[in-house]
Enzyme design. Sequence first.
Site, PDB file in Angstrom:
ATOM      1  N   LYS A  45       0.720  -1.579   0.430  1.00  9.26           N
ATOM      2  CA  LYS A  45      -0.241  -0.385  -0.171  1.00  9.26           C
ATOM      3  C   LYS A  45       0.934   1.256   0.083  1.00  9.26           C
ATOM      4  O   LYS A  45       2.081   1.098   0.637  1.00  9.26           O
ATOM      5  CB  LYS A  45      -1.169  -0.027   0.962  1.00  9.26           C
ATOM      6  CG  LYS A  45      -1.736   0.981   1.576  1.00  9.26           C
ATOM      7  CD  LYS A  45      -3.333   1.371   0.536  1.00  9.26           C
ATOM      8  CE  LYS A  45      -3.382   2.597   0.679  1.00  9.26           C
ATOM      9  NZ  LYS A  45      -4.410   4.069  -0.258  1.00  9.26           N
ATOM     10  N   GLY A  46      -0.009   2.266  -0.962  1.00 11.93           N
ATOM     11  CA  GLY A  46       1.512   3.627  -0.887  1.00 11.93           C
ATOM     12  C   GLY A  46       1.890   4.043   0.672  1.00 11.93           C
ATOM     13  O   GLY A  46       0.559   4.094   1.614  1.00 11.93           O
ATOM     14  N   ASN A 126       6.105   6.021  -6.282  1.00 17.98           N
ATOM     15  CA  ASN A 126       4.619   6.291  -7.059  1.00 17.98           C
ATOM     16  C   ASN A 126       4.619   7.971  -7.756  1.00 17.98           C
ATOM     17  O   ASN A 126       4.962   8.508  -6.231  1.00 17.98           O
ATOM     18  CB  ASN A 126       3.489   6.460  -6.185  1.00 17.98           C
ATOM     19  CG  ASN A 126       1.973   7.001  -6.223  1.00 17.98           C
ATOM     20  OD1 ASN A 126       1.533   7.251  -8.086  1.00 17.98           O
ATOM     21  ND2 ASN A 126       0.734   6.761  -5.466  1.00 17.98           N
ATOM     22  N   CYS A 129      -0.666   9.406  -8.008  1.00 15.26           N
ATOM     23  CA  CYS A 129      -1.618   9.189  -7.653  1.00 15.26           C
ATOM     24  C   CYS A 129      -2.639  10.620  -7.845  1.00 15.26           C
ATOM     25  O   CYS A 129      -1.941  11.763  -7.094  1.00 15.26           O
ATOM     26  CB  CYS A 129      -1.245   9.288  -5.367  1.00 15.26           C
ATOM     27  SG  CYS A 129      -3.133   9.265  -4.804  1.00 15.26           S
ATOM     28  N   GLY A 242      -4.147  -2.191 -15.238  1.00 16.21           N
ATOM     29  CA  GLY A 242      -4.765  -1.266 -15.634  1.00 16.21           C
ATOM     30  C   GLY A 242      -5.701  -2.236 -16.429  1.00 16.21           C
ATOM     31  O   GLY A 242      -5.809  -2.963 -17.856  1.00 16.21           O
ATOM     32  N   GLY A 243      -6.793  -2.679 -15.527  1.00 14.78           N
ATOM     33  CA  GLY A 243      -8.355  -3.350 -15.399  1.00 14.78           C
ATOM     34  C   GLY A 243      -8.298  -4.835 -15.691  1.00 14.78           C
ATOM     35  O   GLY A 243      -8.577  -6.112 -16.564  1.00 14.78           O
ATOM     36  N   THR A 265      -7.964  -4.066  -9.524  1.00 13.63           N
ATOM     37  CA  THR A 265      -9.549  -4.081  -9.167  1.00 13.63           C
ATOM     38  C   THR A 265      -9.982  -5.447  -8.895  1.00 13.63           C
ATOM     39  O   THR A 265     -10.411  -5.499  -7.827  1.00 13.63           O
ATOM     40  CB  THR A 265      -9.617  -3.119  -9.732  1.00 13.63           C
ATOM     41  OG1 THR A 265      -9.508  -1.683  -9.930  1.00 13.63           O
ATOM     42  CG2 THR A 265     -11.688  -3.076  -9.450  1.00 13.63           C
TER      43      THR A 265
END
Lengths: 306, 266
Positions: A45-46, A126, A129, A242-243, A265
């Site tokens: 996690k960031g 990152n 964000c 991405g997806g 996701t």
Amino acid sequence: MTNLAIDLMGLTLKNPVLGASGTYGSGFEFLPYYDVSLMGGIIGKGTTLRAKVGNPPGRLFETSSGLLNCIGLQNGGVDYFLREILPEVRKIDTHFFANISGSTIEEYGILAEKLDVDGVSGLEVNISCPNVKAGGLAFGTIPEDALAVTKEVKRKTSKKVMVKLSPNVTSIVEIAQAVEEGGADGISLINTLLGMAIDVEKQEPVLSNIFGGLSGPAVKPIGLRMVYEVYEAVSIPIVGLGGIVSVQDALEYILAGATAIQLGTANLINPLAGSVMIQGLEHYLVEHQIDDIRTLIGKAHHKEEV
Amino acid sequence: MPYATNGTITANILIHEHIYRMEIECADIAKEAKPGQFIQIRTSDHLMPLLNRPISIARIKDNRIEIIYAVVGEGTKNLCEMKTGATVSMVGPLGHGFETNLSREKVLLVGGGMGVAPLHALAEVLYAQGCEIDTILGFNRQEDIFSDKEFEHWSNNVYVTTMDGSCGIHGHACTPLDRHLSIYDYRHIYACGPQPMLHALGKICNEHHIDCSLSVEEYMACGIGVCLGCVQPIRDKAGSISYQRVCVEGPVFSSREVVYDDELGH
């Protein structure tokens, strides 16, 4: 015997499947569901220098095959991570990449230095964000800044460094080339796409931060196109995301030029997504009598040359 | 421990209008489930709707769980069309449910709308432990009322309230409280319902120094604690406020932990 193992920035990964930052906790959250050490790697996690409370509720909204979020990098800060989370991360036998986010170039450097410890295989920087005011996306949209952040992080760590790029730019190739020039060992793309939703009953934005990052299957064609573009423009490895939900999605990214892929996701809609993906890729290789998954990397480009 | 597993639908019955009761055979989840916990249920084989739907566990019986849900969107519309015998994919049981360590005490259950659902399992457990239960069930209109007869089995008294006054006491679920609190000495109050109701109730309980558990609701994605999407502001013992996850630290919080809207200046 098929081979799923890959080389990423000089590290050997069991397979090309990683859990994406912000969707995979620190890995151990998935232990009730499957053996997380099966994963090629985990992106944490960031993490920021100081603890961040995150944005107020109204952080999520589902769209057509997509998800908007404006979490706002809620985390306990890097010292909390080192003290409370890293010991648990070390128990999982796979590569862990710490995802760092600074509000100044110096902060990125301090984070890199603090995280240059055992149990961290590498850093994901990152610069993309969309949900925090200072830093974040700002560094990811200006090539000079992206280069400067990359250089500073590289200077302060002995670990492998991949830089996570934002799709919210005019030319992702320019940014990719800038971070390569800054000394990045790899690039991950894409972070979420800036979007929004409006509540027509209340007649106001749904998200507390008004805008949020769009992820999920809806963004896949964009991420895929960007990986394909960047693959032709840089020589460092690309981690595609991405997806990605299905095996077909992952293969498309690999064929477009990704050495590895991240599930984001997908983890939120099925906690078994990582394990299902690894099995699915293996099944694909066996079915298609492909000995080594590495032979697929960037293969979609070769067709053009014929 | 939660499971990502499949269950078989053994009943999916329209209670009335847009409210359904689904019974699912799933030994793994049933044997672990506690009152106040929830499941994440997959409503489609496709990617739309994308997210699972978090639904509270209404009852737990042997190797089955029961959920009660209202059809409000695409996901729940898909659920209501599922047939008996069909397989459904779920994650659960999830979250931190109600504490049920009370026996032979006087307790009050307060449910508002669909928030009545998780109180079934709670009532069953507390009743079995010899608690004396009073129940207030609040609905918008007479047509929305469900389960009032079921709660009569576990409760000494069941009070129904409706917002439009079409049945029972005119007002929301907290309307009868003032009178009740002056007559009865409740050891604990348990509640689930819309946020305005929970906040009103929580503040009353804090003023009267009555232990009170509130099961809150928030838009949710993963349900397993990794996305940090479903947070609510929560006060710890030292008094500092942070965003905590409804899916892991909740959905049940003490009324003393909950941060009320007026404290945030909303």
